[in-house]
Motif scaffolding. Structure first.
Motif, PDB file in Angstrom:
ATOM      1  N   GLY A  70       0.822  -1.221   0.000  1.00 29.11           N
ATOM      2  CA  GLY A  70       0.000   0.000   0.000  1.00 29.11           C
ATOM      3  C   GLY A  70       0.846   1.256   0.000  1.00 29.11           C
ATOM      4  N   ARG A  71       2.082   1.127   0.425  1.00 27.43           N
ATOM      5  CA  ARG A  71       3.006   2.270   0.317  1.00 27.43           C
ATOM      6  C   ARG A  71       3.796   2.121  -0.976  1.00 27.43           C
ATOM      7  N   THR A  72       4.355   3.227  -1.432  1.00 27.27           N
ATOM      8  CA  THR A  72       5.169   3.182  -2.636  1.00 27.27           C
ATOM      9  C   THR A  72       6.573   3.691  -2.295  1.00 27.27           C
ATOM     10  N   GLY A 119       2.681   7.023  18.421  1.00 27.07           N
ATOM     11  CA  GLY A 119       1.259   7.090  18.084  1.00 27.07           C
ATOM     12  C   GLY A 119       0.933   6.501  16.722  1.00 27.07           C
ATOM     13  N   HIS A 120       1.884   5.767  16.161  1.00 28.29           N
ATOM     14  CA  HIS A 120       1.719   5.255  14.793  1.00 28.29           C
ATOM     15  C   HIS A 120       0.630   4.184  14.695  1.00 28.29           C
ATOM     16  N   VAL A 121       0.447   3.369  15.739  1.00 27.87           N
ATOM     17  CA  VAL A 121      -0.589   2.320  15.688  1.00 27.87           C
ATOM     18  C   VAL A 121      -1.437   2.371  16.963  1.00 27.87           C
ATOM     19  N   THR A 247      13.423  -5.943   8.917  1.00 31.69           N
ATOM     20  CA  THR A 247      12.193  -6.244   8.178  1.00 31.69           C
ATOM     21  C   THR A 247      11.356  -4.977   8.075  1.00 31.69           C
ATOM     22  N   ILE A 248      10.293  -5.062   7.279  1.00 34.12           N
ATOM     23  CA  ILE A 248       9.477  -3.868   7.057  1.00 34.12           C
ATOM     24  C   ILE A 248       8.702  -3.510   8.324  1.00 34.12           C
ATOM     25  N   ALA A 249       8.280  -4.530   9.079  1.00 43.51           N
ATOM     26  CA  ALA A 249       7.401  -4.227  10.216  1.00 43.51           C
ATOM     27  C   ALA A 249       7.765  -4.961  11.510  1.00 43.51           C
ATOM     28  N   LEU A 264       2.346  -7.153  17.977  1.00 38.68           N
ATOM     29  CA  LEU A 264       3.429  -6.601  18.801  1.00 38.68           C
ATOM     30  C   LEU A 264       3.564  -5.090  18.633  1.00 38.68           C
ATOM     31  N   HIS A 265       3.195  -4.575  17.471  1.00 36.58           N
ATOM     32  CA  HIS A 265       3.160  -3.117  17.362  1.00 36.58           C
ATOM     33  C   HIS A 265       2.295  -2.560  18.499  1.00 36.58           C
ATOM     34  N   ASN A 266       1.204  -3.222  18.765  1.00 36.36           N
ATOM     35  CA  ASN A 266       0.285  -2.724  19.780  1.00 36.36           C
ATOM     36  C   ASN A 266       0.721  -3.072  21.195  1.00 36.36           C
ATOM     37  N   THR A 277      12.207   0.575  15.071  1.00 31.14           N
ATOM     38  CA  THR A 277      13.026   1.015  13.948  1.00 31.14           C
ATOM     39  C   THR A 277      12.988  -0.101  12.905  1.00 31.14           C
ATOM     40  N   GLU A 278      12.666   0.252  11.676  1.00 28.77           N
ATOM     41  CA  GLU A 278      12.359  -0.771  10.670  1.00 28.77           C
ATOM     42  C   GLU A 278      13.178  -0.592   9.396  1.00 28.77           C
ATOM     43  N   ILE A 279      13.261  -1.686   8.652  1.00 30.71           N
ATOM     44  CA  ILE A 279      13.909  -1.718   7.320  1.00 30.71           C
ATOM     45  C   ILE A 279      15.385  -1.320   7.398  1.00 30.71           C
TER      46      ILE A 279
HETATM   47  C1  UVW Z   1       2.595  -0.421   9.902  1.00 31.74           C
HETATM   48  O1  UVW Z   1       2.524  -0.474  11.094  1.00 31.74           O
HETATM   49  C2  UVW Z   1       1.385  -0.548   9.068  1.00 31.74           C
HETATM   50  O2  UVW Z   1       3.708  -0.204   9.287  1.00 31.74           O
HETATM   51  P1  UVW Z   1       5.202  -0.001   9.841  1.00 31.74           P
HETATM   52  O3  UVW Z   1       5.944  -1.087   9.193  1.00 31.74           O
HETATM   53  O4  UVW Z   1       5.620   1.347   9.361  1.00 31.74           O
HETATM   54  O5  UVW Z   1       5.241  -0.064  11.315  1.00 31.74           O
END
Ligand code: UVW
Length: 320
Positions: A70-72, A119-121, A247-249, A264-266, A277-279
């Motif tokens: 969904g992201r580019t 506050g991202h998720v 990894t991405i997430a 785990l984000h939550n 910190t990702e990617i």
């Molecule tokens: C999401 O949480 C949707 O993406 P991110 O990989 O940026 O954490």
């Protein structure tokens, strides 16, 4: 990833530990509060031979930029270059004959190596520290990436090379590991995981993105840490300030037990205030660690200061 049959995060995480209020009602950096001057000085003492590693993935990699579905990837546009001073060009005339190159990018703030704001998720209408999720509308008024960027992140980090520990070049889609696997990996590497360590995990899973191209996204489910109440309690007890992965997430995308996305984000970011910190690109660092056997590291990072940003690019630095 379907919403239909999976239980709600409220249900899955109803007994999960929380750090809300621990650092005051106004806190926006969460578990980074665990990194004070004592941790910075201890980390600085780990610097022995002055080897520097940068952990950012290249933006605009000719081989492609891995991003969350969904992201580019970022698009870089050249605005000015020497061609603009060719005959009939539009290059501005400066006294003395100055020429220069200019460019810009159009990028998802989380479309490359990045820090997430706390506050991202969210779920249940509340983000980190209990702020109302409506504070995210039109930009994060609370727990954006900005306070993390203002503060910076410095501490002792431990690289856990899970791919090498599992004896494979890259971890597979949906492959999982637990905190106990992290501890076993640390033991095999001969490094102690201590309270308030920044944890850096190498899976090399994104090698599959470069090998498979678009097919990487079929049934998208990255390798990573898997939710359990014990794992979340371990992060809480260990006072982990920052989880860094390649990894991405940062976690297995879809929990194999419940089908819930990004548990785990939550559990870690929203509830405990652990920064993500990702990617990152850990390949050169991991190679060096395998050679010298030193997996404890000085780590420093500060994402870009973006007002109200839910995340921002970063190029973390490790020094040995
Ligand atoms: C999401 O949480 C949707 O993406 P991110 O990989 O940026 O954490």
């Amino acid at each position: 990833m379907t919403e239909t049959t999976a239980p709600a995060l409220e249900e899955v995480l109803k007994d999960s530990p929380s750090n809300w209020g621990k650092w005051g009602a106004d806190d926006e950096v969460g578990s980074l509060n665990y990194l004070g001057p004592e941790q910075v000085l201890a980390a600085a003492r780990l610097i022995q031979d002055g080897k520097v590693f940068t952990l950012q993935r290249l933006i605009g990699d000719p081989k492609g930029d891995p991003v969350w579905p969904g992201r580019t990837p970022a698009e870089r546009t050249q605005i000015l270059d020497e061609g603009d001073w060719d005959e009939g060009g539009k290059g501005p005339a400066f006294p003395g004959g100055l020429h220069y190159a200019d460019d810009k990018i159009n990028a998802f703030l989380q479309g490359s190596t990045q820090y997430d704001g706390l506050g991202h998720v969210w779920y249940g209408g509340q983000i980190w520290n209990g702020y109302d999720a409506r504070t995210t509308i039109g930009g994060l008024d609370k727990a954006s990436v900005e306070p993390i960027a203002e503060r910076g992140v410095v501490g002792r980090a431990v690289l856990l090379d899970m791919a090498r520990f599992r004896g494979k070049p890259a971890m597979e889609a949906a492959e999982t590991f637990t905190h106990e696997d992290l501890l076993a990996c640390a033991e095999a590497q001969g490094v102690e995981l201590r309270k308030r360590d920044i944890i850096i995990i190498r899976t090399n899973h994104l090698q599959l993105f470069f090998e498979k191209g678009d097919a990487f996204y079929d049934g998208f489910c990255e390798a990573g840490l898997v939710y359990s109440p014990e794992l979340v309690q371990w992060f809480a007890d260990m006072e982990i300030p920052n989880l860094v992965t390649d990894t991405i997430a940062n976690e297995v995308t879809s929990d194999p037990n419940t089908g819930v996305a990004l548990v785990l984000h939550n559990a870690l970011m929203r509830n405990l205030g652990v920064t993500f910190t990702e990617i990152t690109d850990l390949e050169k660092l991991a190679e060096d660690c395998a050679q010298d056997g030193r997996y404890e590291l000085f780590y420093a990072a500060a994402p870009l200061k973006v007002a109200k940003g839910s995340g921002a690019p970063v190029n973390p630095i490790v020094i040995k």
